[in-house]
Structures are given as structure tokens and as C-alpha cells.
Design an enzyme around this catalytic site. Structure first.
Site: not given
Length: 276
Positions: A2-3, A95, A114, A157
Site C-alpha cells: 500500500p502506497e 494473521h 508480515r 541533495r
DNA sequence: TTAAATTCCTGTAAGC
DNA sequence: TGCTTACAGGAATTTA
């Protein structure tokens, strides 16, 4: 995983299903998923609260609760987390770490194989002060996020461009999928120093970022791992990814084999011909 | 201050 | 076939 587009999809779906609902009870199986406050306090303080709003900041899902000066229930899905709203009688999957019983017979369920996700409860200022909610960079879909703003963020940067895009303090919400996709669409090598981008290149990257994120939201996000939306359904954007997960296969623009390198500890796929 | 490396966690796939 | 090993990665933490 998920982003921003996946979290945005979940937030939009939950908004219509849980806003106005009251949490009757809370069951927590994995205390370690709760980073703030203590697991016991987390469970005690959720019961009886009404969900007033569901929003998103970066990859964080924010649920504003009634009482206590607008405390937030914060859910971060990590890599394999799912946050679904289903009827209480739906079979329980493995889970499962947290279940909230709602007053309409539905349950909010947090599942995460996870266990990279995290759960928080508290006022935003307290979560920031406790260091459990980081100070995030700008939202890439916010009107204030202009090409010039992105150029300023990257200027000076020396870290690889991709590493900076993944840094949530620089820009909020990007992960490995959309960082690679945006670099490809902008024609920029992910390993060049972020500060090496001209104003024009930064503008291309800015447009690519917004384009790929908006397209992914329109398609309900990408299900490359085990991402599911708030209804338990997969997204469709994975069918439209141009580089992520395609290492060694031909570039869809020029046909050259896509290269794979490691940047910021992540596998990074790009085209040596199309990206400079 | 910045950048890179390490850690957590478990299902999956590759290798023998 | 069955076992071992490597790998996937978000973000906090540690090291340089």
C-alpha cells in the site's frame, strides 16, 4: 504494497461505510502492533468512541474519533496490511491482529502477514511529540506541491533521486512502485543525484508523479503483493505498471531489456536508454 | 546534516 | 519430493 493510491482508495471506501458508526468493542490479538499508547490503554480507549471522519496523510489512515479533543486512530498498513470493513459473520482470516465491532453489525479488521504495519491512538500533537508519527513532507497531490517546490526539495541533495522520493520527509506517500513508475515516465535515471535535476527535469518529474498517482487512484491502486481495498477487493493498476516488477523484460517504450539495481535497499527497475 | 546500512517479519520461489 | 536459503520491502534505528 500500500502506497498513497492504495491508502487513498481504502480511506474513500471507509468514509462512506464507517463515518458515524460507534465502536462497541475492540479485540487485539497482537499487542506488538500498537506503538502508542500501551496496548491495554489502546483497547480501553477505543470502546464507545464514534468515528467522525476518515482521512489520509501520506501512507497513514487517520480516523478522527469523538471525545477527548479529536483523538486519532492511526493505521499504517506497512507492506501486507489490510484494513477492511466486513459483516461480523464473515469468516475470520489468518494473521488477524485487531477487530473493532461497530454498532451496525460490521467489523473493522486489521490483517497483516508480515506485521510491518502499526496502530496508534492519540491526539496528533501527542503522536508527533512521542515520535511515533513522523513529520511528513508535502502531499504530492496538494496544489501547493508545485514543480518549483519539488525542485527546491531536491536542490543540493546528493542522494540518489529514488532514495529521496522514498524518504517520507521529502515527499509523503511514495513507495517503491510509484517511485520507479514516476522516474520512468519522467525519463529520469533513479540513481542520479537528486540535486542534479534541472528546473525543467524537476517539472517533468512533478507531472509524472501526479499523473501516475491520479491514474492509480482511478484504478483502485495496485495489487502486486496482497493489497486489498476496504471491501477486500484487489486494485487494477498493477496491469498498467511500465517498469515495476518487469526487470529483464523489454522496455515498453524502446524494447531494451529493463535493468535492475539496488537503491536505498530496494530493487529498482529502469530503462538505460529511456531514462537519463 | 546527510546518507547508507541494519533490523523487524513471514510467505514465496529458487536451488540443491 | 522435501529441505534450505534468498528475497520482497516501510520505516525506525544505528552507524559512518
Amino acid at each position: 504494497m500500500p502506497e498513497l493510491p492504495e491508502v487513498e482508495t481504502v480511506a474513500a471506501q471507509l468514509r462512506s461505510r464507517v463515518v458515524g458508526r460507534t465502536i462497541l468493542a475492540c479485540r487485539l490479538w497482537t499487542p506488538g502492533m500498537v506503538r502508542h499508547p500501551s496496548p491495554d490503554a489502546f483497547v480501553l480507549r477505543l470502546a464507545g468512541r464514534r468515528i467522525e471522519a476518515v482521512t489520509r496523510r501520506g501512507k497513514y489512515l487517520l480516523h478522527r474519533l469523538s471525545g477527548c479533543g479529536g483523538e486519532l486512530l492511526v493505521v499504517h498498513l506497512g507492506m501486507t496490511g489490510t484494513w477492511t470493513c466486513v459483516p461480523a459473520e464473515a469468516p475470520e482470516p489468518g494473521h488477524l491482529h485487531l477487530v473493532l465491532e461497530l454498532d451496525d453489525g460490521c467489523q473493522l479488521r486489521y490483517r497483516d502477514t508480515r506485521r510491518f504495519g502499526r496502530l496508534l491512538l492519540g491526539a496528533e500533537a501527542d503522536l508527533l511529540a512521542a515520535g511515533v508519527l513522523p513529520r511528513l513532507g508535502p502531499e504530492p497531490l496538494d496544489p501547493a506541491f508545485t514543480p518549483e517546490a519539488l525542485h527546491r526539495l531536491l536542490r543540493g541533495r546528493r542522494a540518489p533521486l529514488k532514495a529521496l522520493l522514498l524518504d517520507q520527509r521529502v515527499v509523503a506517500g511514495l513507495g517503491n512502485i510509484y517511485a520507479d513508475e514516476a522516474c520512468f515516465r519522467a525519463g529520469l535515471r533513479p540513481d542520479r543525484p537528486g540535486g542534479s535535476l534541472s528546473r525543467r527535469s524537476a517539472a517533468r518529474l512533478h507531472d509524472a508523479l501526479r499523473e501516475v498517482l491520479l491514474e492509480a487512484i482511478a484504478n483502485g491502486g495496485s495489487s502486486v503483493d496482497d493489497y486489498r481495498d476496504a471491501r477486500g477487493e484487489p486494485g487494477r493498476q498493477q496491469e498498467r505498471l511500465l517498469v515495476y516488477g518487469r526487470a529483464g523484460r523489454p522496455c515498453l517504450r524502446c524494447g531494451r531489456r529493463l535493468a535492475v539495481i539496488r537503491l536505498a535497499g530496494r530493487s529498482t527497475v529502469f530503462c538505460r536508454r529511456c531514462q537519463r
